[in-house]
Design an enzyme around this catalytic site. Structure first.
Site, PDB file in Angstrom:
ATOM      1  N   LYS A   1       0.856  -1.145  -0.144  1.00  0.00           N
ATOM      2  CA  LYS A   1      -0.082   0.025  -0.019  1.00  0.00           C
ATOM      3  C   LYS A   1       0.893   1.244  -0.050  1.00  0.00           C
ATOM      4  CE  LYS A   1      -4.440  -1.789   1.219  1.00  0.00           C
ATOM      5  NZ  LYS A   1      -5.904  -1.431   1.910  1.00  0.00           N
TER       6      LYS A   1
ATOM      7  N   LYS B   1      -4.696  -9.652  -6.136  1.00  0.00           N
ATOM      8  CA  LYS B   1      -5.861  -9.615  -5.134  1.00  0.00           C
ATOM      9  C   LYS B   1      -6.894  -8.788  -5.890  1.00  0.00           C
ATOM     10  CE  LYS B   1      -6.434  -7.788  -1.179  1.00  0.00           C
ATOM     11  NZ  LYS B   1      -7.837  -7.257  -0.960  1.00  0.00           N
TER      12      LYS B   1
ATOM     13  N   LYS C   1     -10.932  -3.396  -3.482  1.00  0.00           N
ATOM     14  CA  LYS C   1     -11.737  -2.149  -3.438  1.00  0.00           C
ATOM     15  C   LYS C   1     -11.123  -1.051  -3.881  1.00  0.00           C
ATOM     16  CE  LYS C   1     -13.861  -2.678   0.986  1.00  0.00           C
ATOM     17  NZ  LYS C   1     -12.759  -2.455   1.976  1.00  0.00           N
TER      18      LYS C   1
HETATM   19  P1  ATP Z   1      -8.677  -2.206   0.438  1.00  0.00           P
HETATM   20  O1  ATP Z   1      -8.327  -2.414  -0.854  1.00  0.00           O
HETATM   21  O2  ATP Z   1      -9.219  -0.639   0.872  1.00  0.00           O
HETATM   22  O3  ATP Z   1      -7.739  -2.766   1.435  1.00  0.00           O
HETATM   23  P2  ATP Z   1     -10.313  -4.896   0.441  1.00  0.00           P
HETATM   24  O4  ATP Z   1     -10.792  -5.027  -0.658  1.00  0.00           O
HETATM   25  O5  ATP Z   1      -8.735  -5.354   0.626  1.00  0.00           O
HETATM   26  O6  ATP Z   1      -9.928  -3.147   0.453  1.00  0.00           O
HETATM   27  P3  ATP Z   1     -10.523  -4.783   3.263  1.00  0.00           P
HETATM   28  O7  ATP Z   1     -11.872  -3.930   3.855  1.00  0.00           O
HETATM   29  O8  ATP Z   1      -9.242  -4.579   3.594  1.00  0.00           O
HETATM   30  O9  ATP Z   1     -11.114  -5.007   1.660  1.00  0.00           O
HETATM   31  O10 ATP Z   1     -10.941  -6.356   3.854  1.00  0.00           O
HETATM   32  C1  ATP Z   1     -12.169  -6.964   4.178  1.00  0.00           C
HETATM   33  C2  ATP Z   1     -12.244  -8.331   4.426  1.00  0.00           C
HETATM   34  O11 ATP Z   1     -12.407  -8.954   3.045  1.00  0.00           O
HETATM   35  C3  ATP Z   1     -10.858  -8.997   4.967  1.00  0.00           C
HETATM   36  O12 ATP Z   1     -11.258 -10.056   5.784  1.00  0.00           O
HETATM   37  C4  ATP Z   1     -10.091  -9.509   3.628  1.00  0.00           C
HETATM   38  O13 ATP Z   1      -9.444 -10.577   4.024  1.00  0.00           O
HETATM   39  C5  ATP Z   1     -11.303  -9.846   2.785  1.00  0.00           C
HETATM   40  N1  ATP Z   1     -10.596  -9.600   1.451  1.00  0.00           N
HETATM   41  C6  ATP Z   1     -10.250  -8.678   0.883  1.00  0.00           C
HETATM   42  N2  ATP Z   1      -9.912  -8.819  -0.316  1.00  0.00           N
HETATM   43  C7  ATP Z   1     -10.362 -10.187  -0.761  1.00  0.00           C
HETATM   44  C8  ATP Z   1     -10.149 -11.017  -1.819  1.00  0.00           C
HETATM   45  N3  ATP Z   1      -9.732 -10.562  -3.023  1.00  0.00           N
HETATM   46  N4  ATP Z   1     -10.626 -12.411  -1.499  1.00  0.00           N
HETATM   47  C9  ATP Z   1     -10.901 -12.806  -0.349  1.00  0.00           C
HETATM   48  N5  ATP Z   1     -11.134 -12.243   0.728  1.00  0.00           N
HETATM   49  C10 ATP Z   1     -10.777 -10.583   0.497  1.00  0.00           C
HETATM   50 MG    MG Z   2      -7.628  -4.982   2.361  1.00  0.00          MG
END
Ligand code: ATP
Ligand code: MG
Length: 344
Positions: A115, A207, A210
């Site tokens: 990040k 991955k 968001k």
């Molecule tokens: P950001 O990019 O802002 O970090 P994010 O998509 O990684 O957003 P988070 O809010 O950080 O989402 O994570 C929320 C939950 O979703 C956590 O338990 C994380 O492990 C899970 N998660 C995030 N991305 C994935 C993915 N691609 N596959 C499975 N689980 C995920």
């Molecule tokens: Mg995340």
């Protein structure tokens, strides 16, 4: 070691539209855990300000994530749903943990490296400290189980290390203050199923996130049927047919990803999916996947829109959850102060 009442905690950042990875890796699991455990689910707004953010969008995203929790089937009466900043004990315990965690431990965290990117000197201290706050989120409830996606595994290990070091450093005081031989449980990560790491639809090595600027990399929980079908159709694949055995997915990250998504949505294993689709072309498989995704996600989308139209309800859920969360976090923080020697 002392035994702890089983309790689930997990959080999601209000950093944007929730996607299929969040659903399969986290929210769907959150819903399942309700059947067996008391659960606390948190919209972690303090984590969302570790990166540059727009205050108006943050408040909006906090309500949207809450709406998605409810839409997926989380019960805010039986369990606790709230936003993190409402419960000041998270930040308070994070400071104590800052003094327990070691710089060397944090220097190993890969999420910070990803990040922060190349300009690490310019990243916020909060982004660096993110995993310590996450340990506090979990342990301020003395939670024992944490359902998360695979990307959070390293942070969970850090939470366990912090809990362990706190228990060791203050062992004598913990016993003296009547807490036996350990004050914090070592929280267990629950990373299970065929879709613990859903990958970007555009790049099988990244991955689904968001914060990914490419709209086509993810399926949002608010995408309509037409958009879902289009994104699945456009998902990157390779030219070969689907294999009949799991081993045939090795070295084919995009194929592996789509099969994992299908399996998780349909509550089956990847092997079972390949039994059905082994030998099929991607065009056939993608049609089936789009149909399945639409069937599973459309009702959730409808519920999200319904809750989004009623922000008063969402705000009441967060206020009630915050109050109940504090009833647990307050006494834990009081005990931490007694253990550490902070007069209250
Ligand atoms: P950001 O990019 O802002 O970090 P994010 O998509 O990684 O957003 P988070 O809010 O950080 O989402 O994570 C929320 C939950 O979703 C956590 O338990 C994380 O492990 C899970 N998660 C995030 N991305 C994935 C993915 N691609 N596959 C499975 N689980 C995920
Ligand atoms: Mg995340």
């Amino acid at each position: 070691m002392a035994s702890f009442t089983e309790r689930v905690f997990s959080g999601v950042q209000p950093t944007g539209n929730l996607h299929l990875g969040n659903y399969l890796g986290a929210l769907k699991r959150f819903v399942e855990m309700q059947a067996t455990h008391p659960c606390i689910y948190c919209v972690v707004d303090l984590h969302a300000i570790t990166m540059p953010h727009d205050p108006v969008k943050l408040a909006q995203a906090t309500r949207e994530v809450t709406a998605a929790f409810l839409a997926c089937g989380i019960d805010p009466v039986k369990n606790i749903v709230f936003n993190q900043s409402r419960v000041p004990e998270h930040a308070e315990l994070a400071w104590v943990f800052d003094c327990v965690a070691r710089i060397g431990w944090l220097n190993r965290m890969t999420q910070f490296k990803e990040k922060a990117g190349k300009d690490r000197e310019n990243a916020s201290v909060g982004l660096y400290n993110y995993p310590v706050l996450m340990a506090a989120d979990i342990l301020v409830y003395r939670a024992t189980h944490v359902p998360v996606g695979d990307d959070q595994k390293q942070h969970l290990e850090l939470s366990r290390d912090i809990a362990q070091k706190f228990n060791n450093d203050f062992a004598a005081r913990i016993t003296e203050t009547g807490h036996g031989d350990a004050f914090f449980p070592l929280p267990e990560p629950l990373i299970q199923g065929p879709a613990t790491r859903v990958m970007s639809l555009r790049d099988g090595s990244k991955k689904m996130s968001k914060s990914d600027p490419s709209e086509n990399s993810l399926i949002a929980l608010t995408d309509d049927a037409e958009t879902i079908a289009q994104k699945v159709r456009r998902a990157k694949t390779d030219p070969d047919a689907l294999p009949s055995e799991i081993e045939g997915l090795a070295g084919r990250p995009e194929a592996d990803n789509l099969v994992g998504i299908f399996a998780a949505l349909n509550d089956e294993t990847k092997a079972a999916v390949l039994k059905t689709f082994g030998g099929a072309q991607f065009s056939t498989f993608k049609n089936a996947l789009a149909e399945l995704a639409i069937t599973k996600l459309s009702p959730i989308r409808a519920e999200i829109l319904r809750y989004a139209a009623d922000p008063g309800h969402v705000d009441r859920v967060l206020a009630d959850g915050g109050r109940r969360a504090r009833e647990i976090a307050g006494p834990v923080m009081d005990s931490v102060k007694d253990i550490v020697g902070l007069i209250r």
